[in-house]
Design an enzyme around this catalytic site. Structure first.
Site, short mmCIF file in Angstrom:
data_model
loop_
_atom_site.label_atom_id
_atom_site.label_comp_id
_atom_site.label_asym_id
_atom_site.label_seq_id
_atom_site.Cartn_x
_atom_site.Cartn_y
_atom_site.Cartn_z
CG HIS A 134 -1.91 -1.02 1.36
ND1 HIS A 134 -1.89 -1.97 2.35
CD2 HIS A 134 -3.00 -1.29 0.61
CE1 HIS A 134 -2.94 -2.77 2.22
NE2 HIS A 134 -3.63 -2.39 1.15
CE LYS B 150 -2.32 -8.78 -3.18
NZ LYS B 150 -2.97 -9.87 -2.46
CG ASP B 151 -5.63 -7.11 -5.77
OD1 ASP B 151 -6.27 -8.03 -5.27
OD2 ASP B 151 -4.81 -6.43 -5.12
P1 AMP Z 1 -6.42 -3.76 -0.72
O1 AMP Z 1 -6.32 -2.92 0.51
O2 AMP Z 1 -5.95 -5.15 -0.53
O3 AMP Z 1 -7.76 -3.65 -1.38
O4 AMP Z 1 -5.40 -3.14 -1.76
C1 AMP Z 1 -5.42 -1.77 -2.09
C2 AMP Z 1 -4.53 -1.55 -3.29
O5 AMP Z 1 -3.22 -1.97 -2.98
C3 AMP Z 1 -4.96 -2.37 -4.52
O6 AMP Z 1 -4.75 -1.59 -5.69
C4 AMP Z 1 -4.03 -3.55 -4.47
O7 AMP Z 1 -3.80 -4.11 -5.74
C5 AMP Z 1 -2.78 -2.90 -3.94
N1 AMP Z 1 -1.90 -3.90 -3.34
C6 AMP Z 1 -2.19 -4.74 -2.32
N2 AMP Z 1 -1.13 -5.55 -2.06
C7 AMP Z 1 -0.17 -5.21 -2.95
C8 AMP Z 1 1.15 -5.66 -3.21
N3 AMP Z 1 1.71 -6.65 -2.51
N4 AMP Z 1 1.85 -5.09 -4.21
C9 AMP Z 1 1.30 -4.09 -4.95
N5 AMP Z 1 0.07 -3.61 -4.75
C10 AMP Z 1 -0.66 -4.15 -3.77
#
Ligand code: AMP
Length: 286
Positions: free
Chosen positions: A38, A150-151
């Site tokens: 993040h 990652k997503d």
């Molecule tokens: P989340 O809080 O899991 O919904 O993720 C929020 C954002 O952070 C999304 O755009 C995810 O793809 C990105 N994200 C989460 N984990 C990673 C990671 N390990 N590497 C890169 N981006 C990430």
């Protein structure tokens, strides 16, 4: 500390004022419980824009009834402290009852890209994601928004929605941020016991194994899938949700590796459902 905004009308007026003053606004939507992945997105947004807004919202409509909405880790104070060092200006933390008041009834669906991979395993997930991201883009009104690769499927779904609906926002993809041993960072890694945490490295190692096999000339997706499944299942606590090779733009499945191919994995390790992916670049496009 970044300024905390929870009300939608306040977020809108902050953004409209920043725009009037000529600032470029970068946006990072998240579900909170920050990790280095993040923070990397936030730093990247700060490089590309003058002001950065990060939203924290555990979006109920993207979770299935049997999924981890209630258990999802939340700690706003910790998140505010972590975000401070990245130069984030605003933490937007809306409440579910304001995002989805009684009688809420509008949803957006990116029909084709939402079908395979996680879409097939988590019905309604990308409808929930696209809907909340569209709402957040209207509220925050950024010039650009950063999403993690990652997503990967989520990134494609959002990019398509922005294109189809003619939204004036630039969607920026950011590479996957990993732990030293290769595990992709994720808020869900907190679900892992120490023994499961050890097993969890098998996702990244499976991606590397596939790359190696392909370099050596293996092209048959069925054979590769079998080898990867055997490798992953040789680690305790693992259960495979999917192993797919597909076109990195359309997500159409491929039978033989040619040119650029996305390898996407979803594996349960204990109760944590982990995802990872790699875009394989074949030099010999034959
Ligand atoms: P989340 O809080 O899991 O919904 O993720 C929020 C954002 O952070 C999304 O755009 C995810 O793809 C990105 N994200 C989460 N984990 C990673 C990671 N390990 N590497 C890169 N981006 C990430």
């Amino acid at each position: 500390m970044p300024e905390l905004i929870s009300r939608i009308h306040q977020m809108k007026s902050w953004s409209e004022k920043a725009r009037r003053e000529g600032f470029k606004i970068g946006f990072v939507p998240t579900m909170g419980y920050f990790h280095e992945g993040h923070l990397a997105l936030m730093r990247h947004a700060k490089e590309l824009a003058d002001k950065v807004v990060v939203s924290i919202f555990v979006n109920p409509i993207q979770f299935g009834p049997q999924e981890d909405f209630a258990a999802y880790p939340r700690d706003l104070e910790r998140d505010a402290r972590l975000a401070e060092k990245t130069g984030v200006d605003i933490l937007f933390v809306p409440e579910a009852r304001e995002m989805y008041p009684a009688h809420y009834q509008t949803f957006v669906e990116v029909t084709e890209l939402s079908k395979p991979l996680c879409g097939a395993k988590r019905p309604g997930h990308f409808r929930g994601v696209a809907t909340v991201v569209l709402k957040l883009l209207h509220i925050v009104h950024p010039h650009l928004a950063v999403f993690g690769l990652k997503d990967y499927q989520q990134y494609l779904v959002i990019r398509q929605m922005v294109k189809d609906l003619n939204l004036d926002v630039e969607i920026v993809g950011h590479p996957i941020v990993r732990e030293k041993d290769g595990l992709a960072m994720s808020s869900r890694n907190t679900y892992l016991s120490p023994a499961e945490r050890k097993s969890a490295t098998c996702l990244y190692r499976a991606l590397c194994l596939a790359e190696e096999k392909i370099k050596k000339g293996l092209r048959e997706v069925n054979v590769l899938k079998d080898e990867l499944a055997r490798f992953i299942l040789s680690h305790p606590y693992t259960k495979i949700d999917y192993i797919e090779f597909c076109d990195p733009e359309t997500l159409a499945p491929v039978e033989k590796i040619k040119g650029r191919t996305l390898l996407a994995l979803a594996v349960f390790v204990g109760r944590a459902r982990l995802i990872d992916n790699l875009v394989l670049e074949l030099e010999d496009a034959a």
